[in-house]
Design a protein around this motif. Structure first.
Motif, PDB file in Angstrom:
ATOM      1  N   ASP A 125       3.600   6.615   8.124  1.00  0.00           N
ATOM      2  CA  ASP A 125       4.349   5.533   8.801  1.00  0.00           C
ATOM      3  C   ASP A 125       5.110   6.090  10.010  1.00  0.00           C
ATOM      4  O   ASP A 125       6.331   6.066  10.071  1.00  0.00           O
ATOM      5  CB  ASP A 125       5.319   4.847   7.833  1.00  0.00           C
ATOM      6  N   ILE A 139       2.673  10.344   3.343  1.00  0.00           N
ATOM      7  CA  ILE A 139       4.021  10.644   3.848  1.00  0.00           C
ATOM      8  C   ILE A 139       4.761   9.374   4.264  1.00  0.00           C
ATOM      9  O   ILE A 139       5.665   9.400   5.107  1.00  0.00           O
ATOM     10  CB  ILE A 139       3.955  11.661   5.007  1.00  0.00           C
ATOM     11  N   GLY A 140       4.375   8.270   3.659  1.00  0.00           N
ATOM     12  CA  GLY A 140       5.071   6.998   3.855  1.00  0.00           C
ATOM     13  C   GLY A 140       5.098   6.248   2.530  1.00  0.00           C
ATOM     14  O   GLY A 140       4.708   6.809   1.496  1.00  0.00           O
ATOM     15  N   ASP A 172       9.358  12.131  11.864  1.00  0.00           N
ATOM     16  CA  ASP A 172       8.860  13.305  11.132  1.00  0.00           C
ATOM     17  C   ASP A 172       7.380  13.177  10.805  1.00  0.00           C
ATOM     18  O   ASP A 172       6.668  14.190  10.722  1.00  0.00           O
ATOM     19  CB  ASP A 172       9.706  13.619   9.897  1.00  0.00           C
ATOM     20  N   ASP A 173       6.893  11.927  10.663  1.00  0.00           N
ATOM     21  CA  ASP A 173       5.450  11.729  10.508  1.00  0.00           C
ATOM     22  C   ASP A 173       4.715  12.269  11.738  1.00  0.00           C
ATOM     23  O   ASP A 173       3.666  12.916  11.629  1.00  0.00           O
ATOM     24  CB  ASP A 173       5.114  10.248  10.374  1.00  0.00           C
ATOM     25  N   ASN A 225       8.812   3.168   8.306  1.00  0.00           N
ATOM     26  CA  ASN A 225       9.843   3.460   9.316  1.00  0.00           C
ATOM     27  C   ASN A 225       9.927   2.320  10.334  1.00  0.00           C
ATOM     28  O   ASN A 225      11.013   1.937  10.771  1.00  0.00           O
ATOM     29  CB  ASN A 225       9.519   4.776  10.014  1.00  0.00           C
ATOM     30  N   ASP A 232       8.113  15.305   6.414  1.00  0.00           N
ATOM     31  CA  ASP A 232       6.666  15.084   6.403  1.00  0.00           C
ATOM     32  C   ASP A 232       5.840  16.304   6.803  1.00  0.00           C
ATOM     33  O   ASP A 232       4.855  16.623   6.114  1.00  0.00           O
ATOM     34  CB  ASP A 232       6.330  13.883   7.299  1.00  0.00           C
TER      35      ASP A 232
HETATM   36 CA    CA Z   1       7.064   9.125   6.724  1.00  0.00          CA
END
Ligand code: CA
Ligand code: RIB
Length: 331
Positions: A18, A132-133, A22-23, A47, A249
């Motif tokens: 998302d 990572i979301g 940091d993604d 996010n 992430d």
């Molecule tokens: Ca994320």
């Protein structure tokens, strides 16, 4: 011969993400890590909206000269809860103060959860999921095609807080709070999971000194990192009195090729679905009172500088053009 052997050793990953500041750093790290091949990126709400996370994924891939990597749009909303976005953390665009050109590429046809199913089922035991979301896409894929659980190679998940405070409520981490029902489905699916919770990511703070080291290289990559993390650092200072920003992430992604960054415990982990203050809270039954099977490997110890030095070295190389690969467009 060596190149062929290295290619054989590469992990093929799907990044469910998302972006998000940091993604975006995780996407840059993936582009700078020859140990992995990003087969595809799937966007999810979190996010910012999925429209925005999809655009951001395309734009950051092109910034990293990885525009050949396909992006598939995933779910716009959590499975049950109302949408919760975090513009205060990542900015209205999702990239803080950074501005990237409109991407040349379009997202691929089809839903992101269908892409996850298709890739995993077409190469049993070969595809690694990096989530990572919020886990909405992965949960939907499991419900659509339960066999992905035994056909995925493994899943690395950024989420939860085990013996650490929440970063969204007093108890809950953002990804599991935004879609706790999806997290519950994935956590109890039987998928081979390595969880990277706030317990370890909050030890990995990207500081102004780290940024200044990167800014010695004049590059669109370092400018993007500076403009995006400046917003993220302001958030961490204002809300959590942290000098720098927690880059959850990229640390999670790093464990796919550098597991020695962390120490792990096999644990029974659950997520609270009650509608009280604990919603989205993740917890481990360390003494296994209920004698349940351990459902995941959890990173509970970390070597922060081992990760950060690797991250900085690879961002320097990426900024110097060491990994320019593929065409600008996947058209
Ligand atoms: Ca994320
Ligand atoms: O709690 C941190 C996680 O929530 C990170 O993945 C961040 O990008 C947000 O999605």
């Amino acid at each position: 011969m060596l190149k062929a052997a290295a290619e054989l050793m590469q992990k093929h990953i799907i990044l469910d993400t998302d972006p998000g500041i940091d993604d975006s750093l995780a996407i840059l790290l993936a582009a700078a890590s020859p140990e992995i091949v990003v087969d595809g990126v799937v966007s999810v709400h979190g996010n910012v909206s999925t429209e925005q996370t999809t655009r951001n994924a395309l734009a950051v891939l092109e910034l990293a000269k990885a525009g050949h990597v396909p992006v598939y749009k995933g779910c716009d909303l959590p499975l049950v809860k109302e949408s919760l976005l975090s513009p205060e953390t990542h900015g209205d665009s999702g990239l803080g103060y950074a501005e990237l050109p409109e991407p040349l590429n379009q997202p691929g046809a089809g839903h992101g959860s269908d892409y996850i199913i298709e890739r995993i089922m077409s190469e049993p035991g070969e595809i690694t999921l990096v989530c990572i979301g919020p886990l909405t896409n992965v949960a939907l894929a499991i419900r659509q095609e339960p066999r992905i659980v035994e056909n995925v190679k493994e899943a690395f998940i950024m989420g939860g807080a085990i013996q650490y405070p929440g970063n969204t409520t007093a108890l809950a981490e953002f990804n599991t709070f935004v879609d706790p029902h999806a997290a519950h489905i994935v956590f109890h699916s039987g998928m081979p999971i390595t969880l990277t919770p706030l317990d370890v990511t909050y030890q990995c703070v990207f500081t102004k000194d780290d940024l200044n080291r990167l800014l010695k290289i004049n590059s669109p990559i370092t400018k993007f990192i500076a403009d995006s993390t400046r917003f993220y650092m302001e958030f961490h200072d204002e809300y959590q009195s942290i000098e720098g920003c927690v880059i959850n992430d990229p640390m999670t992604l790093a464990l796919t090729f550098m597991p020695e960054i962390c120490d792990y415990q096999d644990l029974v982990v659950d997520v609270d679905l009650s509608t009280g203050v604990g919603l989205g809270n993740t917890f481990a039954d360390f003494y296994n009172y209920e004698k349940k099977p351990k459902n995941m490997r959890v990173a509970m110890g970390v070597r922060p500088r081992l990760f950060m030095e690797m991250f900085l070295e690879r961002m320097e190389k990426l900024a110097q053009g060491a990994f320019a690969q593929g065409s600008e467009s996947n058209g």
